[in-house]
Enzyme design. Structure first.
Site, PDB file in Angstrom:
ATOM      1  N   GLU A   1      34.783  44.495  57.148  1.00  0.00           N
ATOM      2  CA  GLU A   1      35.445  43.205  57.382  1.00  0.00           C
ATOM      3  C   GLU A   1      35.098  42.593  58.736  1.00  0.00           C
ATOM      4  O   GLU A   1      34.860  41.400  58.836  1.00  0.00           O
ATOM      5  CB  GLU A   1      36.968  43.361  57.282  1.00  0.00           C
TER       6      GLU A   1
HETATM    7  C1  BLG Z   1      40.679  37.499  50.155  1.00  0.00           C
HETATM    8  C2  BLG Z   1      42.153  37.837  50.191  1.00  0.00           C
HETATM    9  C3  BLG Z   1      42.706  37.825  48.807  1.00  0.00           C
HETATM   10  C4  BLG Z   1      42.377  36.545  48.088  1.00  0.00           C
HETATM   11  C5  BLG Z   1      40.874  36.329  48.146  1.00  0.00           C
HETATM   12  O1  BLG Z   1      40.469  36.287  49.499  1.00  0.00           O
HETATM   13  O2  BLG Z   1      40.206  37.401  51.464  1.00  0.00           O
HETATM   14  N1  BLG Z   1      42.320  39.146  50.757  1.00  0.00           N
HETATM   15  C6  BLG Z   1      42.936  39.368  51.897  1.00  0.00           C
HETATM   16  O3  BLG Z   1      43.492  38.518  52.517  1.00  0.00           O
HETATM   17  C7  BLG Z   1      42.952  40.759  52.392  1.00  0.00           C
HETATM   18  O4  BLG Z   1      44.105  37.977  48.878  1.00  0.00           O
HETATM   19  O5  BLG Z   1      42.783  36.666  46.750  1.00  0.00           O
HETATM   20  S1  BLG Z   1      43.908  35.733  46.145  1.00  0.00           S
HETATM   21  O6  BLG Z   1      45.103  35.890  46.966  1.00  0.00           O
HETATM   22  O7  BLG Z   1      44.111  36.223  44.799  1.00  0.00           O
HETATM   23  O8  BLG Z   1      43.374  34.383  46.176  1.00  0.00           O
HETATM   24  C8  BLG Z   1      40.421  35.071  47.451  1.00  0.00           C
HETATM   25  O9  BLG Z   1      40.948  33.966  48.042  1.00  0.00           O
HETATM   26  C9  BLG Z   1      38.753  38.538  52.905  1.00  0.00           C
HETATM   27  C10 BLG Z   1      38.892  37.760  51.640  1.00  0.00           C
HETATM   28  C11 BLG Z   1      37.963  36.632  51.752  1.00  0.00           C
HETATM   29  C12 BLG Z   1      36.844  37.175  52.570  1.00  0.00           C
HETATM   30  N2  BLG Z   1      37.379  38.306  53.347  1.00  0.00           N
HETATM   31  C13 BLG Z   1      38.998  39.999  52.755  1.00  0.00           C
HETATM   32  O10 BLG Z   1      37.943  40.627  52.099  1.00  0.00           O
HETATM   33  C14 BLG Z   1      36.264  36.166  53.501  1.00  0.00           C
HETATM   34  O11 BLG Z   1      36.637  36.046  54.615  1.00  0.00           O
HETATM   35  N3  BLG Z   1      35.294  35.415  52.963  1.00  0.00           N
HETATM   36  C15 BLG Z   1      34.659  34.328  53.676  1.00  0.00           C
HETATM   37  C16 BLG Z   1      33.490  34.792  54.473  1.00  0.00           C
HETATM   38  S2  BLG Z   1      32.744  33.509  55.344  1.00  0.00           S
HETATM   39  O12 BLG Z   1      33.677  32.429  55.464  1.00  0.00           O
HETATM   40  O13 BLG Z   1      31.594  33.104  54.607  1.00  0.00           O
HETATM   41  O14 BLG Z   1      32.442  34.020  56.638  1.00  0.00           O
END
Ligand code: BLG
Length: 486
Positions: free
Chosen positions: A314
């Protein structure tokens, strides 16, 4: 008795006076190949200049073959002289020529076709020949798929031999051989689209993959094969016996395994830079948060190393991490998730880790009962990253494809479709970056493996043993004790 020792004395004085050749001539007995090498004090070895065999880095000569053969030379108290062949035909032709190399240590497959040209030692590494294609092209999955493709392999290689054998079954198969390239060139040509396919050994790919982002394994062509060192044909087995005894010793004392892991273990796990960076972070960052990982994991009935692996994926264990989408903290919680998990400050590493631990348990509980461990853990990680709704969409698409929606191996193939309109338009929750959880889970599994290895009981303490990072990989069983450095 007397005659024998007088003979020895005479030989010894000749040796100092007029040299090796006269010595053996004068004694009336041909010296063995090993005796000749020992008398000269030099082990002449021929190899190939490639990342998996022998190359120069900023510290000088290195490479898997180099290090192994250096150990052999040291054992025999010989000076090592390395020469490189431009191609494999040249390598075999030079083996055993007067004044030339006596041993080839060059990542050679001990194939039947080569037994005229050389005698092979005991095997020291098992490799699998792999058809390599370019990411984005249609993936060949069987020999028939090679027809009509531009295929290039090394001239005189075991791979050329394999393709020649395959051509007997598939006469339309077309391929070229080149003596002017090395394995790195073949992979580069696939990477850049100059050729469609090549055939290399799995260890070569492991070493080079990190340089060529587009190369992928299409399929394994045939069974695993053994790499061995080679000596010239003939009946004198003295040198070969010494080589075999050395390989057996290296196997028994673990030094061979250690070398394999150093060269091939981490490369396919993290890549060079990744491995180096991970090692640094393990030492500098993890100790600050290890206590929180352990406590949060214990409170939630998790393995702390899985949680730590998630934290590395993460944020690289950085509590201030923030994504473009406003997801924040060491465990990258969205605002909604943080609130639901009772996290008031996402930038507080302790809170973030506790929130992440609670959330992974929560999403795991939401998964259908039909998903069993260990897949259940991988699905939970995917849901942590993409959300349970999108994961469920991917499972439905997986089922519709006739694949198993409870198997991570199957669902991960389908997940990237959530980013393609033709597919996501048919789903309940619509578009999602479905490729992200696939990388997410894959990376966490890798980090988890490594953390499991470096935190084995005898190494556990207040700090994990970062210095041991360089040996995970090929064999997941951790060595039980410190091995002598190679
Ligand atoms: C996750 C959330 C989920 C959520 C999904 O996104 O975050 N998880 C956490 O907060 C731990 O709860 O699911 S939902 O509630 O059903 O919608 C989908 O929205 C986090 C993710 C997103 C990802 N990292 C943990 O793995 C992230 O930051 N992605 C973007 C990367 S960047 O913007 O391109 O840098």
């Amino acid at each position: 008795m007397f005659a024998q020792s007088a003979f020895r004395t005479r030989c010894a004085s000749w040796l100092s006076a007029i040299g090796v050749l006269l010595l053996f001539g004068g004694c009336g007995e041909d010296p063995s190949a090993l005796e000749r090498v020992q008398a000269e004090g030099v082990l002449r070895v021929i190899t190939r200049n490639s990342p998996a065999t022998y190359f120069q880095d900023r510290n000088g000569e290195t490479g898997f073959e180099y290090e192994l053969v250096k150990r052999f030379a040291d054992d025999l108290d010989l000076e090592l002289q390395i020469e490189t062949a431009d191609n494999l035909d040249e390598l075999f032709a030079s083996l055993g020529k007067p004044g030339g190399p006596v041993l080839a240590a060059a990542g050679l497959v001990a194939s039947d076709g080569r037994r005229q040209a050389a005698r092979f030692s005991l095997p020291y590494l098992e490799v699998t020949p792999q058809i390599i294609y370019r990411d984005g092209q249609q993936r060949p999955t069987r020999p028939q798929d090679l027809l009509g493709k531009r295929i290039l392999v090394l001239k005189g290689s075991s791979h050329a031999e394999q393709l020649a054998a395959l051509k007997v079954e598939l006469p339309e198969l077309d391929y070229e051989e080149s003596a002017a390239v090395e394995v790195v060139d073949l992979l580069r040509m696939v990477d850049e689209g100059q050729i469609d396919l090549t055939l290399v050994d799995s260890n070569e790919l492991a070493m080079n993959q990190v340089y060529f982002p587009n190369v992928r394994v299409a399929f394994d062509l045939g069974d695993a094969q053994n790499l061995a060192w080679a000596v010239a044909p003939g009946t004198d087995s003295s040198l070969l016996d010494a080589v075999n005894a050395f390989i057996e010793r290296a196997q028994e004392n673990g030094s061979l395994q250690r070398l394999k892991e150093r060269y091939y273990g981490h490369v396919d796990v993290l890549g060079y830079v990744g491995a180096y960076t991970f090692a640094k972070h393990l030492q500098q960052r993890l100790p600050r948060y290890e206590k929180h990982f352990r406590q949060a994991a214990q409170a939630q009935g998790l393995d702390w190393r899985l949680l730590a692996a998630m934290g590395y994926q993460e944020s690289l264990w950085q509590p201030g991490a923030t994504s473009k989408t406003g997801v924040r903290g060491l465990m990258m919680l969205t605002l909604g998730t943080a609130q639901a998990m009772g996290v008031s400050n996402r930038l507080d590493p302790k809170q973030s880790i506790e929130g992440g631990a609670k959330y992974i348990v929560h999403v795991k509980q939401q998964l259908p009962e039909s998903i069993e461990e260990p897949d259940r853990t991988w699905f939970a990680l995917a849901a942590y990253n993409i959300g349970g709704g999108h994961l469920e969409d991917a499972r439905k698409l997986t089922q519709a494809e006739g694949l198993n929606p409870d198997k991570w191996l199957d669902v991960q193939k389908i997940l990237p479709r959530l980013a393609q309109k033709q597919w996501f338009s048919k789903t309940r929750y619509g578009y999602a970056r479905g490729g992200e959880p696939v990388h997410f889970v894959r990376n966490i599994r890798r980090y988890y493996d490594i953390l499991t290895w470096v935190t084995q009981p005898q190494l556990e303490g207040s700090q994990v043993a970062a210095s041991n990072l360089h040996t995970p990989g090929v064999n997941k069983t951790p060595p039980q004790e410190e091995l002598p450095p190679l």
